[in-house]
Design a protein around this motif. Structure first.
Motif, PDB file in Angstrom:
ATOM      1  N   ARG A 250       0.848  -1.194   0.000  1.00 40.20           N
ATOM      2  CA  ARG A 250       0.000   0.000   0.000  1.00 40.20           C
ATOM      3  C   ARG A 250       0.881   1.239   0.000  1.00 40.20           C
ATOM      4  N   ARG A 251       0.520   2.192  -0.869  1.00 43.53           N
ATOM      5  CA  ARG A 251       1.283   3.429  -0.971  1.00 43.53           C
ATOM      6  C   ARG A 251       0.332   4.616  -0.899  1.00 43.53           C
ATOM      7  N   SER A 252       0.862   5.729  -0.442  1.00 42.43           N
ATOM      8  CA  SER A 252       0.100   6.977  -0.377  1.00 42.43           C
ATOM      9  C   SER A 252       0.772   8.016  -1.230  1.00 42.43           C
ATOM     10  N   GLY A 253      -0.022   8.753  -1.980  1.00 39.72           N
ATOM     11  CA  GLY A 253       0.534   9.795  -2.835  1.00 39.72           C
ATOM     12  C   GLY A 253      -0.387  10.986  -2.862  1.00 39.72           C
ATOM     13  N   GLY A 254      -0.066  12.024  -2.052  1.00 34.57           N
ATOM     14  CA  GLY A 254      -0.899  13.212  -2.008  1.00 34.57           C
ATOM     15  C   GLY A 254      -2.244  12.885  -1.401  1.00 34.57           C
ATOM     16  N   GLN A 255      -3.300  13.233  -2.129  1.00 36.19           N
ATOM     17  CA  GLN A 255      -4.655  12.959  -1.663  1.00 36.19           C
ATOM     18  C   GLN A 255      -5.121  11.557  -2.036  1.00 36.19           C
ATOM     19  N   ARG A 256      -4.282  10.852  -2.798  1.00 31.40           N
ATOM     20  CA  ARG A 256      -4.681   9.514  -3.236  1.00 31.40           C
ATOM     21  C   ARG A 256      -3.911   8.456  -2.446  1.00 31.40           C
ATOM     22  N   SER A 257      -4.566   7.382  -2.155  1.00 27.19           N
ATOM     23  CA  SER A 257      -3.918   6.242  -1.512  1.00 27.19           C
ATOM     24  C   SER A 257      -4.196   5.004  -2.337  1.00 27.19           C
ATOM     25  N   TYR A 258      -3.208   4.168  -2.431  1.00 27.29           N
ATOM     26  CA  TYR A 258      -3.302   2.979  -3.269  1.00 27.29           C
ATOM     27  C   TYR A 258      -3.337   1.757  -2.349  1.00 27.29           C
ATOM     28  N   MET A 259      -4.382   0.956  -2.467  1.00 23.51           N
ATOM     29  CA  MET A 259      -4.517  -0.252  -1.657  1.00 23.51           C
ATOM     30  C   MET A 259      -3.591  -1.341  -2.193  1.00 23.51           C
ATOM     31  N   ASN A 260      -3.464  -2.406  -1.439  1.00 24.44           N
ATOM     32  CA  ASN A 260      -2.645  -3.533  -1.870  1.00 24.44           C
ATOM     33  C   ASN A 260      -3.158  -4.062  -3.207  1.00 24.44           C
ATOM     34  N   GLN A 261      -2.257  -4.246  -4.119  1.00 22.63           N
ATOM     35  CA  GLN A 261      -2.605  -4.746  -5.437  1.00 22.63           C
ATOM     36  C   GLN A 261      -1.879  -6.052  -5.699  1.00 22.63           C
ATOM     37  N   THR A 262      -2.545  -6.929  -6.388  1.00 20.67           N
ATOM     38  CA  THR A 262      -1.967  -8.229  -6.734  1.00 20.67           C
ATOM     39  C   THR A 262      -1.834  -8.324  -8.251  1.00 20.67           C
ATOM     40  N   SER A 263      -0.668  -8.710  -8.689  1.00 19.73           N
ATOM     41  CA  SER A 263      -0.424  -8.881 -10.113  1.00 19.73           C
ATOM     42  C   SER A 263       0.309 -10.203 -10.317  1.00 19.73           C
ATOM     43  N   HIS A 264       0.769 -10.437 -11.535  1.00 19.96           N
ATOM     44  CA  HIS A 264       1.469 -11.678 -11.844  1.00 19.96           C
ATOM     45  C   HIS A 264       2.718 -11.381 -12.659  1.00 19.96           C
ATOM     46  N   LEU A 265       3.734 -12.175 -12.411  1.00 16.55           N
ATOM     47  CA  LEU A 265       4.957 -12.138 -13.210  1.00 16.55           C
ATOM     48  C   LEU A 265       4.908 -13.338 -14.161  1.00 16.55           C
ATOM     49  N   PRO A 266       4.604 -13.105 -15.457  1.00 16.49           N
ATOM     50  CA  PRO A 266       4.475 -14.246 -16.385  1.00 16.49           C
ATOM     51  C   PRO A 266       5.834 -14.737 -16.862  1.00 16.49           C
ATOM     52  N   LEU A 267       6.054 -16.022 -16.780  1.00 14.53           N
ATOM     53  CA  LEU A 267       7.289 -16.648 -17.264  1.00 14.53           C
ATOM     54  C   LEU A 267       6.913 -17.712 -18.295  1.00 14.53           C
ATOM     55  N   LYS A 268       7.390 -17.539 -19.528  1.00 20.67           N
ATOM     56  CA  LYS A 268       7.072 -18.494 -20.583  1.00 20.67           C
ATOM     57  C   LYS A 268       7.810 -19.807 -20.368  1.00 20.67           C
ATOM     58  N   ILE A 269       7.174 -20.887 -20.785  1.00 21.97           N
ATOM     59  CA  ILE A 269       7.839 -22.187 -20.707  1.00 21.97           C
ATOM     60  C   ILE A 269       9.007 -22.252 -21.679  1.00 21.97           C
ATOM     61  N   ASN A 270       8.780 -21.766 -22.887  1.00 26.76           N
ATOM     62  CA  ASN A 270       9.840 -21.781 -23.896  1.00 26.76           C
ATOM     63  C   ASN A 270      10.335 -20.365 -24.103  1.00 26.76           C
ATOM     64  N   MET A 271      11.242 -19.920 -23.234  1.00 31.42           N
ATOM     65  CA  MET A 271      11.768 -18.564 -23.321  1.00 31.42           C
ATOM     66  C   MET A 271      12.751 -18.411 -24.478  1.00 31.42           C
ATOM     67  N   ALA A 272      13.387 -19.507 -24.899  1.00 28.89           N
ATOM     68  CA  ALA A 272      14.420 -19.441 -25.937  1.00 28.89           C
ATOM     69  C   ALA A 272      13.847 -19.423 -27.347  1.00 28.89           C
ATOM     70  N   GLY A 273      12.577 -19.749 -27.514  1.00 18.30           N
ATOM     71  CA  GLY A 273      11.975 -19.733 -28.853  1.00 18.30           C
ATOM     72  C   GLY A 273      12.540 -20.824 -29.744  1.00 18.30           C
ATOM     73  N   VAL A 274      12.804 -20.468 -31.003  1.00 19.06           N
ATOM     74  CA  VAL A 274      13.292 -21.445 -31.984  1.00 19.06           C
ATOM     75  C   VAL A 274      14.808 -21.393 -32.148  1.00 19.06           C
ATOM     76  N   ILE A 275      15.482 -20.590 -31.311  1.00 13.87           N
ATOM     77  CA  ILE A 275      16.935 -20.453 -31.440  1.00 13.87           C
ATOM     78  C   ILE A 275      17.670 -21.774 -31.174  1.00 13.87           C
ATOM     79  N   PRO A 276      17.336 -22.544 -30.126  1.00  9.51           N
ATOM     80  CA  PRO A 276      18.073 -23.805 -29.895  1.00  9.51           C
ATOM     81  C   PRO A 276      18.033 -24.776 -31.070  1.00  9.51           C
ATOM     82  N   PRO A 277      16.862 -25.078 -31.684  1.00  6.19           N
ATOM     83  CA  PRO A 277      16.888 -25.979 -32.843  1.00  6.19           C
ATOM     84  C   PRO A 277      17.682 -25.429 -34.021  1.00  6.19           C
TER      85      PRO A 277
END
Length: 441
Positions: A250-277
């Motif tokens: 939670r953060r406060s900024g001036g007259q606005r306050s931001y509640m706890n936020q939940t997000s996601h860090l996406p990690l691809k299974i195949n990060m290397a793409g077609v470079i290895p083959p």
């Protein structure tokens, strides 16, 4: 109100830009296909085609990747393989050499310097491969004793080195222009165009085999089912990702306050793409090239045996190929994804992973998750690339694409479609903003 109903000038401009980018890609691919029919002087085209046919193996695969340019010995015979190899080598060196590591952190200016090194490496690799191919072809004959080269000598070597190197550099420039002024990755699109160029002939050949009785209906159905199954599997795996929950304090900024936020860090299974083959195939091609340097001499016989056991479908080839793909999948993922940088960015933005302390602990956790995902992605690449090969060898199914080429085609089409959709979404978003502003007015 009338202005709000009609299309805005900015919206039309956005659509015009997308249309121009697509037309540029189409025009560039046409230029690429026309150039693939410009031959290097001094080669008997019929003898060259017969040589590729009787050699087979990995050379057949690279002839398919180049859209038949290698079989015709055109100026584009080397394709974009030297550029891809040079770029991967520069990226690998950038992760271990301090001076190159500093360039990677300098932003756009450092990237320009690394791009220059990649281009220089492309020139060197192209010239080296062109010289090796020219020397090898001067010693080659078809089974009927017809020489491949009309007049062997220094003149042929010089013209081959200049022609093939110039063709490879032109494709490098064309791919960069397609990336900058078109849609998608230009180098990947050139590989895609080379692969699909032979698809119509392959379909006609397969149908003729079926009509002549050489290919049973069951095997034909198996080919179609295999294509659809592998394509669906590749699409599923390329879209699959592991989402790590991230909480923002939670953060406060001036007259606005931001509640706890939940997000996601996406990690691809195949990060290397077609470079290895692609890189694994590039390495496996070197024995095939070296074996033809002096096929009449005694010291090259072991190379002839090596190329025989390293032909697609041979057990040793499958084992070496799988090891190379897995190795490059882990190595290239480590280059393109830095867990410590990701952890630092999360810490600076006030985000944390539940149950994990910020900083080093977060980096170790992300690295462990990424290692497991890369292991699954590497096995997926090996499975997709080798299963069609097993099917070809076991049941003699004329599966034209092969696993590697089908993987490249599907991934390139997905990337191209995603970028087109991104442009359309951007156009729609700007149109909605303009309409909202007009309504407020």
């Amino acid at each position: 109100m009338a202005a709000a109903k009609g299309p805005s000038v900015g919206s039309l401009g956005k659509l015009t830009e997308l249309r121009q980018r697509i037309f540029f890609v189409i025009a560039a691919l046409i230029v690429y296909r026309l150039g693939s029919f410009i031959p290097v002087p001094g080669v008997n085209p019929d003898a060259m085609a017969n040589l590729i046919g009787q050699t087979g193996g990995i050379l057949d695969m690279f002839n398919m990747f180049s859209g038949g340019s290698l079989g015709r010995f055109s100026v584009f015979a080397l394709g974009v393989v030297p550029y891809i190899s040079a770029s991967i080598v520069v990226q690998m060196m950038g992760s271990v050499i301090p001076s190159l590591q500093a360039l990677r952190k300098e932003g756009q200016s450092g990237q320009r310097q690394l791009t220059m090194y990649t281009r220089i490496g492309t020139v060197g690799l192209s010239a080296f491969q062109a010289f090796g191919i020219a020397v090898a072809l001067m010693k080659q004959q078809t089974n009927g004793g017809v020489p491949v080269v009309y007049m062997p000598g220094f003149g042929f070597i010089l013209s081959s080195v200049v022609g093939l190197t110039a063709g490879s550099l032109f494709l490098m420039w064309l791919g960069e222009q397609m990336t900058e002024r078109g849609i998608g990755n230009g180098i990947s699109l050139l590989i895609f165009a080379g692969i699909v160029a032979g698809l119509p002939n392959a379909v006609v050949h397969t149908l003729s085999m079926s009509s002549n009785g050489e290919l049973s209906t069951i095997k034909l159905v198996m080919v179609v089912a295999l294509v659809l199954t592998v394509t669906a599997f590749v699409v599923f795996m390329e879209r699959a990702q592991r989402r790590i929950t991230v909480n923002y304090a939670r953060r406060s900024g001036g007259q606005r306050s931001y509640m706890n936020q939940t997000s996601h860090l996406p990690l691809k299974i195949n990060m290397a793409g077609v470079i290895p083959p692609i890189f694994a195939n590039s390495i496996l091609m070197f024995p095939a090239m070296a074996a033809t340097w002096g096929n009449a001499s005694h010291q090259s016989r072991w190379l002839q045996d090596l190329i025989q056991v390293l032909s697609p479908g041979e057990p040793l080839y499958d084992i070496v190929y799988a090891v190379l793909v897995i190795t490059f999948a882990f190595f290239y993922t480590a280059i393109v994804f830095n867990s410590q940088d990701t952890a630092d960015n999360l810490k600076r933005s006030g985000a944390l992973i539940p149950g994990i302390r910020p900083g080093r602990s977060t980096a170790d956790y992300i690295d462990s998750v990424m290692s497991r995902l890369t292991g699954v992605g590497a096995l997926y690449l090996v499975l997709v690339c080798l299963v069609p090969t097993f099917m070809q060898n076991a049941w003699h199914v004329p599966f034209y694409f092969g696993g590697t080429s089908l993987l490249i085609v599907v991934v390139v089409v997905m990337d191209f479609t995603a970028q087109v959709q991104a442009h359309l979404v951007s156009h729609q978003y700007e149109g909605l903003l303009k309409k909202a502003n007009l309504r407020r007015g």
